[in-house]
Design an enzyme around this catalytic site. Structure first.
Site, mmCIF file in Angstrom:
data_model
loop_
_atom_site.group_PDB
_atom_site.id
_atom_site.type_symbol
_atom_site.label_atom_id
_atom_site.label_comp_id
_atom_site.label_asym_id
_atom_site.label_seq_id
_atom_site.Cartn_x
_atom_site.Cartn_y
_atom_site.Cartn_z
ATOM 1 N N ASP A 193 0.685 -1.255 0.001
ATOM 2 C CA ASP A 193 0.074 0.034 -0.089
ATOM 3 C C ASP A 193 0.793 1.302 -0.065
ATOM 4 O O ASP A 193 2.092 1.166 -0.361
ATOM 5 C CB ASP A 193 -0.947 -0.016 1.193
ATOM 6 C CG ASP A 193 -2.271 0.812 0.945
ATOM 7 O OD1 ASP A 193 -2.238 1.969 0.658
ATOM 8 O OD2 ASP A 193 -3.264 0.082 0.751
ATOM 9 N N HIS A 216 2.165 2.019 -3.207
ATOM 10 C CA HIS A 216 1.102 2.856 -4.194
ATOM 11 C C HIS A 216 1.718 4.086 -4.169
ATOM 12 O O HIS A 216 0.902 4.973 -4.262
ATOM 13 C CB HIS A 216 0.014 2.682 -3.418
ATOM 14 C CG HIS A 216 -0.900 1.419 -3.326
ATOM 15 N ND1 HIS A 216 -2.052 1.418 -2.616
ATOM 16 C CD2 HIS A 216 -0.673 0.384 -3.880
ATOM 17 C CE1 HIS A 216 -2.669 0.014 -3.087
ATOM 18 N NE2 HIS A 216 -1.755 -0.459 -3.978
#
Length: 382
Positions: A193, A216
């Site tokens: 993430d 991310h």
């Protein structure tokens, strides 16, 4: 120096039920007025679960983490807890070459395949800790987020490495919320993430000389879902992104209201301002530069007026490649436009393609200077 006591000390052993020994040593350190050092010895592995080191303490404390800490190898809690937490401890230093391993694989499998384990433990949490330094340690395979900073001030995170598989769910590297004056430097973050996520009520955060990927990217937000957003003075500089979903991103729930328990909430409110993204290198990043006021990962949102006002964001000296053609996304709402966006010396090409990268712009106002590739066509002034 205070050594972890109450367990055997044969090398290369895994110890069961070490929590009481850690807490007893912490109590001795916390009541010591002479700047104690609490040593977690090397060549040893300690099994812990849900240990909270509570302050305030009588003097600054250093935890020298040379050994390793592991979580139980199973689903060991159903509550929103931290494997290791520090609360209201000022003047704390966590230093060393040791590792904290969350053994997250069983949690990810439970979350992804069995539709359970929506609440998973965080690996290392700090709350209400001022004058905090975290340096040199390794964090690995958290069930969910790896490190959180909540209501902390004057924080240095330096030379910390964080690793988890690219497909591990919600395993953010460092999350900063309701905090100010945070300096993150020389870190290597590879997760499933955000490498760094910066949430509401946060001011004066710097991320520099760090690498991100997989993951991310470095994200501000998501903002405004449940509360008024207040974020300002965020700097990301001299960082490298490799194979991430985004590079630098500001995302808010503006213009969308999530449907929660059958109730339509209002769109986001508040502001996010004062951003400097400078001297960044992107290698096959899907979308290197993103402002997204339409964030809604579950796709169950209802359009609402209002939103988080995003302004004064500078993107300077950003080079590299995107893995998608749309290298730049500046997507702002009709009701609350983005203002003061500035790009200078930006050159992003579409990796492995001869066609040029492009940019998507909606309701964004700003200026460019020097070379900006792909080209930017800002919205007309209001």
């Amino acid at each position: 120096m205070l050594l972890i006591h109450g367990v055997a000390h044969s090398p290369l052993s895994v110890y069961i039920h070490c929590s009481k020994a850690f807490l007893a040593t912490w109590q001795a350190a916390c009541s010591d007025q002479s700047r104690p050092v609490m040593l977690v010895p090397g060549r040893r592995t300690f099994l812990l679960s849900q240990v909270t080191f509570q302050g305030p303490c009588k003097s600054p404390i250093t935890i020298q983490l040379e050994g390793n800490i592991v979580a139980p190898n199973g689903i060991w809690t159903k509550k929103p807890v931290d494997l290791l937490a520090f609360h209201a401890v000022d003047g704390l230093t966590v230093d060393g070459n040791g590792e904290i391993d969350g053994r997250g694989a069983i949690w990810w499998d439970c979350y992804n395949n069995k539709k359970r384990c929506g609440t998973r433990p965080i690996l290392l949490g700090f709350s209400l800790c001022n004058d905090l330094t975290v340096r040199g340690i390794h964090l690995k395979d958290s069930a969910e987020k790896h490190m959180t900073l909540f209501q902390c001030s004057q924080v240095i995170v330096d030379s910390v490495s964080i690793t988890a598989p690219a497909d591990s769910p919600n395993t953010d590297g460092i999350t900063v919320a309701w905090s100010n004056n945070t300096y993150i430097s020389s870190c290597s973050i590879q997760t499933g993430d955000d490498c760094v996520s910066i949430l509401s009520y946060t001011k004066n955060v710097t991320v520099t000389q760090s690498t991100c990927g997989p993951g991310h990217g470095i994200s501000v937000g998501s903002l405004g879902r449940f509360e008024t957003a207040k974020v300002e003075q965020i700097t990301v500089s001299n960082c490298t992104f490799v194979g991430t979903m985004t590079g630098v991103r500001i995302k808010s729930w503006q213009s969308h209201a999530p449907l929660i328990y059958g109730v339509i909430n209002q769109g986001g409110k508040g502001y996010a301002k004062g951003f400097l993204f400078e001297s960044l290198n992107m290698t096959e990043v899907q979308n290197p530069i993103v402002i997204d006021q339409f964030y809604c990962p579950q796709r169950n949102c209802h359009t609402e007026p209002g939103g988080v006002a995003i302004s004064n964001a500078k993107f300077i000296d950003i080079q590299g490649t995107s893995s998608e053609q749309e290298a730049i996304q500046l997507m702002c709402s009709q009701s609350v436009h983005c203002h003061g966006i500035y790009l200078s010396n930006v050159k992003l090409t579409w990796a492995k393609h001869t066609a040029p990268a492009n940019a998507a712009i909606l309701n964004a106002h700003g200026t460019t200077d020097g070379v900006v590739v792909p080209g930017i066509q800002f919205s007309n002034s209001l």
